[in-house]
Scaffold this motif. Sequence first.
Motif, PDB file in Angstrom:
ATOM      1  N   UNK A 110      -0.194   5.557   1.609  1.00  0.00           N
ATOM      2  CA  UNK A 110       0.507   4.485   0.899  1.00  0.00           C
ATOM      3  C   UNK A 110       2.022   4.698   0.935  1.00  0.00           C
ATOM      4  N   UNK A 111       2.455   5.951   0.748  1.00  0.00           N
ATOM      5  CA  UNK A 111       3.883   6.255   0.798  1.00  0.00           C
ATOM      6  C   UNK A 111       4.433   6.013   2.204  1.00  0.00           C
ATOM      7  N   UNK A 112       3.703   6.462   3.206  1.00  0.00           N
ATOM      8  CA  UNK A 112       4.141   6.263   4.594  1.00  0.00           C
ATOM      9  C   UNK A 112       4.234   4.785   4.952  1.00  0.00           C
ATOM     10  N   UNK A 113       3.315   3.980   4.410  1.00  0.00           N
ATOM     11  CA  UNK A 113       3.324   2.535   4.685  1.00  0.00           C
ATOM     12  C   UNK A 113       4.563   1.863   4.109  1.00  0.00           C
ATOM     13  N   UNK A 114       5.133   2.464   3.072  1.00  0.00           N
ATOM     14  CA  UNK A 114       6.377   1.942   2.495  1.00  0.00           C
ATOM     15  C   UNK A 114       7.592   2.440   3.273  1.00  0.00           C
ATOM     16  N   UNK A 115       7.611   3.749   3.512  1.00  0.00           N
ATOM     17  CA  UNK A 115       8.823   4.390   4.030  1.00  0.00           C
ATOM     18  C   UNK A 115       8.990   4.223   5.544  1.00  0.00           C
ATOM     19  N   UNK A 116       7.926   4.413   6.315  1.00  0.00           N
ATOM     20  CA  UNK A 116       8.063   4.457   7.767  1.00  0.00           C
ATOM     21  C   UNK A 116       8.621   3.170   8.385  1.00  0.00           C
ATOM     22  N   UNK A 117       8.162   1.971   7.984  1.00  0.00           N
ATOM     23  CA  UNK A 117       8.748   0.760   8.578  1.00  0.00           C
ATOM     24  C   UNK A 117      10.242   0.618   8.289  1.00  0.00           C
ATOM     25  N   UNK A 118      10.662   1.001   7.094  1.00  0.00           N
ATOM     26  CA  UNK A 118      12.086   0.921   6.741  1.00  0.00           C
ATOM     27  C   UNK A 118      12.903   1.924   7.552  1.00  0.00           C
TER      28      UNK A 118
END
Length: 203
Positions: free
Chosen positions: A86-94
């Motif tokens: 869930x954290x990666x889904x927020x951070x990685x695209x940005x």
Amino acid sequence: MGRAIRRLGLTGGIGSGKSTVARMLVATGATLVDADVISRQITAPGGAAVSAIASQFGDHVIMADGVIDRDKLRQLVFNDPAAKRQLEAIVHPLVSLEIARQSQQAVKTGSNCIVFDIPLLVESRRWRQQVDRVLVVDCCEATQVARVMARNGLALDVVEKIMAAQSSREQRLAAADMCIYNDGLSLQALDLMVRQLAARFGL
């Protein structure tokens, strides 16, 4: 005919000296795009990821001054693979958007060599296709542990968890086109190795 721009992927385990090598490459004239720095910027107070992280994990992971409680968030994601995703889904695209923006800016300003400092370069298959060469900064695991404990003041079990969450040393070395073995080297010796390597990239 357009100028050739070299794209170098840089990676290494925590405590390997990767950030030191990145600074040395910049000193030779490379442009650095640092995924860790970008990640810290978007999770800083007012950063692009903060509100989404608070919505996903609760306001308790945000301190009174707007700073993310990284220790609390780290404990959450280390102990819960779903939370990590869930954290990666927020951070990685940005992070990816900002990497692309900085890359385009480097090309516009005439950079001959762009160094992409990507901690998860080996884990992310797409990165191998986006760089010309992969440089791995390597050292033995005991050295990694000792450096991180001394630098960050982390307990042994925390450092071991961080290392376990990264690619193994063998996986990184298998992905390498070039390797700097940074174990027992003085800064002067490391700098000489980096400059010799940089010369191969037109720096």
